[in-house]
Structures are given as structure tokens and as C-alpha cells.
Design an enzyme around this catalytic site. Structure first.
Site, PDB file in Angstrom:
ATOM      1  N   LYS A   1       0.865  -1.181   0.000  1.00 51.65           N
ATOM      2  CA  LYS A   1       0.000   0.000   0.000  1.00 51.65           C
ATOM      3  C   LYS A   1       0.898   1.226   0.000  1.00 51.65           C
ATOM      4  O   LYS A   1       1.929   1.245   0.695  1.00 51.65           O
ATOM      5  CB  LYS A   1      -0.897  -0.035   1.251  1.00 51.65           C
TER       6      LYS A   1
ATOM      7  N   SER B   1      -9.810   2.090   2.649  1.00 44.25           N
ATOM      8  CA  SER B   1      -8.867   2.833   1.839  1.00 44.25           C
ATOM      9  C   SER B   1      -7.836   1.944   1.122  1.00 44.25           C
ATOM     10  O   SER B   1      -7.209   2.404   0.172  1.00 44.25           O
ATOM     11  CB  SER B   1      -8.126   3.844   2.712  1.00 44.25           C
TER      12      SER B   1
ATOM     13  N   SER C   1     -10.128  -0.323   6.855  1.00 39.40           N
ATOM     14  CA  SER C   1      -9.505  -0.247   5.524  1.00 39.40           C
ATOM     15  C   SER C   1      -8.805  -1.497   5.022  1.00 39.40           C
ATOM     16  O   SER C   1      -8.390  -1.539   3.869  1.00 39.40           O
ATOM     17  CB  SER C   1      -8.522   0.923   5.481  1.00 39.40           C
TER      18      SER C   1
HETATM   19  N1  GLN Z   1     -13.469   4.213   5.918  1.00 37.47           N
HETATM   20  C1  GLN Z   1     -12.917   4.684   7.133  1.00 37.47           C
HETATM   21  C2  GLN Z   1     -12.540   6.135   6.990  1.00 37.47           C
HETATM   22  O1  GLN Z   1     -12.848   6.700   6.005  1.00 37.47           O
HETATM   23  C3  GLN Z   1     -11.739   3.850   7.553  1.00 37.47           C
HETATM   24  C4  GLN Z   1     -10.496   4.180   6.837  1.00 37.47           C
HETATM   25  C5  GLN Z   1      -9.303   3.398   7.300  1.00 37.47           C
HETATM   26  O2  GLN Z   1      -9.414   2.360   7.944  1.00 37.47           O
HETATM   27  N2  GLN Z   1      -8.125   3.917   6.975  1.00 37.47           N
HETATM   28  O3  GLN Z   1     -11.938   6.712   7.831  1.00 37.47           O
END
Ligand code: GLN
Length: 492
Positions: A79, A154, A178
């Protein structure tokens, strides 16, 4: 061999050990697939063919000399939130478009030490804020199961790359879901470890008290191999825990589903946005686990309604603090012709950050501001503790807790949900981060549009082996994890 991308990590390890193929052949195979197929999937921000081939050759040389370990020569992609020395690290943001880290994240360094070959860096929502990967400066990644849909976020690039067989496994990070939600949307297995299990050093910070790296792969077994690389204490991360690391691969058969008590939180299955197909597939998977000998126990998690508001105060608060460092002076993007220092700060940040990141910085700054700190931030911290206690109480009577990973399957690209609609989609994943617990997503079938559905299993602290083991047993008895998207069947 034309189907090297079909092999599991164990099969890759064995094939390399038996000289059925070399790391160079394997790496070239993946690079070819990326060149052909990623035009449609758009999972990579950066592909590093020269580096990958050099690492592959080094792995082959090491193997000939008898120095190989179990993963020497196996490719991986990271990532783009993990710093990589000499390779661009963007975190999906324009503000880091020109950023080349002078050092490797611990996770990346551990991968190199294990002999993994770096294929490149994977797309993500800007600074890991989002659930679709559309919040990336580098454009949207598509879902290999249906290119009109998002892969989730994400860690959407990580999920899409693995689901399209453009990497055998990948790293991800999970601050509020995410790893688990994109794994769910793309039909993969993904593990969010206990907070402190995987080093955050060199992992660009979003919300430091919630951020945790973990593996994304096709099966629990593949995840176990990557966990063996990623997990461990790191003196460079003060929140990393100094405690014994399991051998996750060796432990894959240690937990029997027979006699396992699986908690089913009443509140989770009454959530209004829960799609019927998702509910049905998750319930079928639980029935399967029951057939395999597990006991389903109804439990209460009374704080469910507080998950979204609590996370969406704490995470932006921490983000607003963490993201102060991107000021146009020290890192990355700087605006043209600033008239003075204030103008340089303001315009570099306004031009460099995308809309969702700016929204969260504003929310976080507000929640931390003098007059509102107690009412919002401190209150959220107290609720966070109650959420954690809710789980600890539940774990007195059950071994793991089951939930969907997400209330729906993958959204359409450009669905244009309001921020609040989007945030509500995180209902099943946020509490795990707030409590610091480990949780895993496993694919358990498809909805009527042939989009994957995921089951989430939440464990008590340090129960990664148990979670991987339970999913491994389930995957021995089912074949959801072996199904491939049509695009993954294409040959390069
Ligand atoms: N979807 C969640 C957010 O927008 C989690 C994102 C994440 O785990 N980095 O914050």
C-alpha cells in the site's frame, strides 16, 4: 508456466524451493500481468519493474547459495502508505506526489529481509481516508469483479491487485476498516491485527491510536505467511508491543471450530442499512460454522449506535494533528510564488489536500479547539472506553464475535454518497479499531450482482492465530476463497 498467478503462497514457496520456476520467472510473470491488466484495474500508483527484477535475481542467487528462507523470491506489493526508500510514497495525495522517503517502513524492511520482491506501490484513498479509493489523487481503482464498482477503501489498490492476480499478496492498513472492507468488497481474506502487533514506523500516520498494518491475500493461509513477516516488536514504534509473536502458519490448524463459541450481536443484524443479500450470505456462513461444530450465542453490544460518531471525532482529531507536518516547507507539494509564509502554508495545503482530507482536518481542528475539546474530544474518548468494555464483557462468554464486514457489497464508482452516508457504511468495522482488537474478513459468497460478500470475525486481544485458524478451517470446507474474478482468469 502460464498460470503461476494461480498458486498460493505455500505453492509459490514450494515451487521456488523445488526449482520448478525461478523468482525471475515468477516476477516477470506478474510484471507482464500488471502491464496488461492493470490498465483496467488501476491498482498500482507505481510499478517498479527494474527493482523487482534485481531483487528477484538476488533471491535466485541467494537460493542457489543455500541461503533462502521460506518466502525468498516471492513477489509482494505495498500500500502506498508504507515508506519505501528510493521509491515514491504518495499516500494517495497530491501533497506527496514528489515524495521519496529516505528510509523504509519497518514492514517494508521486514519484507526485504524475508526475501520478498517488491512489485510496486498500491493505490489508496488519500491519507487512508475513505471507503472507495475514489479519494485518491491518482484516480479511482476498479473492482476486479465488476469494473464499474469500487474495490472499497482505503486499501482498495491492495484488494484490487490481489483480486485481479496482479500480486500474490499485499500489505494494507486499517484505521477504521480499511483492510477488512476492501477485502470484503473484493472477495479476499484480510486481517487487521491487534493494535501494537505490527510496527507503524514508516507507515504514514492518519489516526495514530487506531492505525494498524496487516496482510491482504486470497486465503487465511496466505495471510498467515505475510503475518509471519509483518508482526513483531519494533523499538522505533513506541506503541508496538513487546510480546511473543506466534508462528501463524504453524498454528493454522490449532483452533478447532468444534466447540468454538461465536457471539452474534443482536444489534448488528438489525442495522437499517444492512443489505438483504449480505445478511443472507453471512447467516449462511454462520450456519456452515455451526455445522462444523461451532455454537452460536446471541450477545449484546449496546454501544453500536455510538461507533460512527465516536470514530468520526477521534480519527479526524488525530488526523488534524498528524497532517500539520504537510506544510509546504518540509515535505512534498509547495504552491507557486507564495507572497509570504502564511500564504505558502495556506495555498500549499489548500492545493495539495483533497476535499475529504480537508473536511477531516476541519472537523478535527474544531473538535480539539479550546471551547469544544471537552464536549467533543474528551467525550468521545470516554465513549471509546465504554465501547472497549462492551467487547471485553462479551468475550467473557464467547471466543469470537461475528458480523458482516460491511452493510453492503461494493458501491458503483461515482455513486456520490454524502459524507455521512459513506461514514455509516463503516458501522461494522470502526469499533474494532476503537477497542484495539484484531478482526478478519473472509469471503462467504456473492450477492445477486455477483459481487463478493464478507464475514467478519472479531477476536480478543492477540488472538490473530485463532482468527486465522478458524477462517482456515472454514476455507478447507468451502471454496469461496478460490473463486476468481473473470479479469483474473485473463492471461498476459
Ligand atoms: N473508511 C474509514 C474512513 O474513512 C476507515 C479508513 C481506514 O481504515 N483507513 O476513515
Amino acid at each position: 508456466m502460464t498460470d503461476l498467478h494461480r498458486l498460493s503462497i505455500r505453492e509459490l514457496s514450494e515451487g521456488l524451493a523445488n526449482a520448478q520456476f525461478s523468482s525471475r520467472e515468477l516476477t516477470e510473470h506478474y510484471l507482464k500481468r500488471i502491464a496488461k491488466i492493470d490498465v483496467q484495474v488501476k491498482s498500482y500508483v507505481t510499478v517498479t519493474p527494474e527493482l523487482a527484477l534485481a531483487e528477484a535475481d538476488a533471491a535466485d542467487t541467494l537460493r542457489k547459495a543455500g541461503g533462502a528462507s521460506v518466502l525468498t523470491g516471492v513477489p509482494i506489493a505495498h500500500k502506498d502508505i508504507f515508506c519505501t526508500q528510493g521509491i515514491k510514497t504518495t499516500a494517495g495525495s497530491k501533497i506527496l506526489d514528489n515524495f521519496i522517503s529516505p528510509y523504509d517502513a519497518t514492514v517494508v524492511a521486514k519484507g526485504k529481509a524475508a526475501g520478498l520482491v517488491t512489485l510496486g506501490k498500491l493505490n489508496m484513498d488519500e491519507f487512508a481516508m475513505g471507503s472507495t479509493s475514489e479519494n485518491s489523487y491518482y484516480g479511482a481503482t476498479t473492482n476486479p469483479w465488476n469494473l464499474d464498482h469500487v474495490p472499497g477503501g482505503s486499501s482498495g489498490g491492495s484488494a484490487a491487485a490481489v483480486a485481479a492476480d496482479l500480486a500474490p499478496f499485499a500489505t494494507g492498513t486499517d484505521t477504521g476498516g480499511s483492510i477488512r472492507q476492501p477485502a470484503s468488497f473484493c472477495g479476499l481474506t484480510g486481517l487487521k491485527p491487534t493494535y501494537g502487533r505490527v510496527s507503524r514506523f514508516g507507515m504514514i500516520a492518519y489516526a495514530s491510536s487506531l492505525d494498524q498494518g496487516g496482510p491482504m491475500a486470497r486465503s487465511a493461509e496466505d495471510c498467515a505467511y505475510l503475518m509471519n513477516v509483518m508482526a513483531g516488536h519494533d523499538a522505533k514504534d513506541s506503541t508496538s508491543m513487546n510480546q511473543v509473536v506466534d508462528n501463524y502458519v504453524a498454528n493454522l490448524n490449532d483452533t478447532s471450530v468444534k466447540g468454538l463459541r461465536i457471539g452474534i450481536p443482536k444489534q448488528y443484524f438489525n442495522v437499517s442499512g444492512l443489505a438483504e443479500d449480505v445478511k443472507a450470505r453471512v447467516e449462511e456462513s454462520l450456519k456452515k460454522l455451526e455445522d462444523m461444530g461451532a455454537t452460536l450465542v446471541e450477545i449484546d453490544l449496546n454501544m453500536t449506535e455510538s461507533y460512527v460518531p465516536t470514530y468520526y471525532l477521534i480519527a479526524p482529531a488525530e488526523a488534524s494533528s498528524n497532517l500539520q507536518r504537510f506544510d509546504g516547507v518540509r515535505y512534498g507539494y509547495r504552491c507557486e510564488n507564495p507572497v509570504d509564509l502564511m500564504d505558502l502554508y495556506k495555498r500549499s495545503r489548500s492545493e495539495g489536500f483533497g476535499a475529504e482530507v480537508q473536511r477531516r482536518i476541519l472537523i478535527g481542528t474544531y473538535a480539539l479547539s479550546a471551547g469544544y475539546y471537552d464536549a467533543y474530544y474528551v467525550k468521545a474518548q470516554k465513549v471509546r472506553r465504554l465501547i472497549q468494555q462492551d467487547f471485553l464483557k462479551a468475550f467473557e462468554s464467547v471466543d469470537v464475535i461475528a458480523a458482516p464486514s460491511a452493510p453492503t457489497t461494493a458501491y458503483k464508482i461515482g455513486a456520490d454518497l454524502t459524507p455521512v452516508e459513506m461514514y455509516l457504511g463503516d458501522i461494522y468495522t470502526l469499533a474494532v479499531n476503537l477497542a484495539g482488537l484484531p478482526a478478519i474478513n473472509a469471503p462467504v459468497g456473492f450477492d445477486q450482482n455477483n459481487l463478493p460478500v464478507g464475514l467478519q470475525l472479531i477476536g480478543n486481544y492477540w488472538s490473530e492465530s485463532q482468527l486465522l485458524s478458524v477462517v482456515h478451517q472454514y476455507q478447507q470446507a468451502t471454496d469461496w476463497h478460490t473463486q476468481r474474478a473473470a479479469i483474473a482468469e485473463e492471461n498476459a
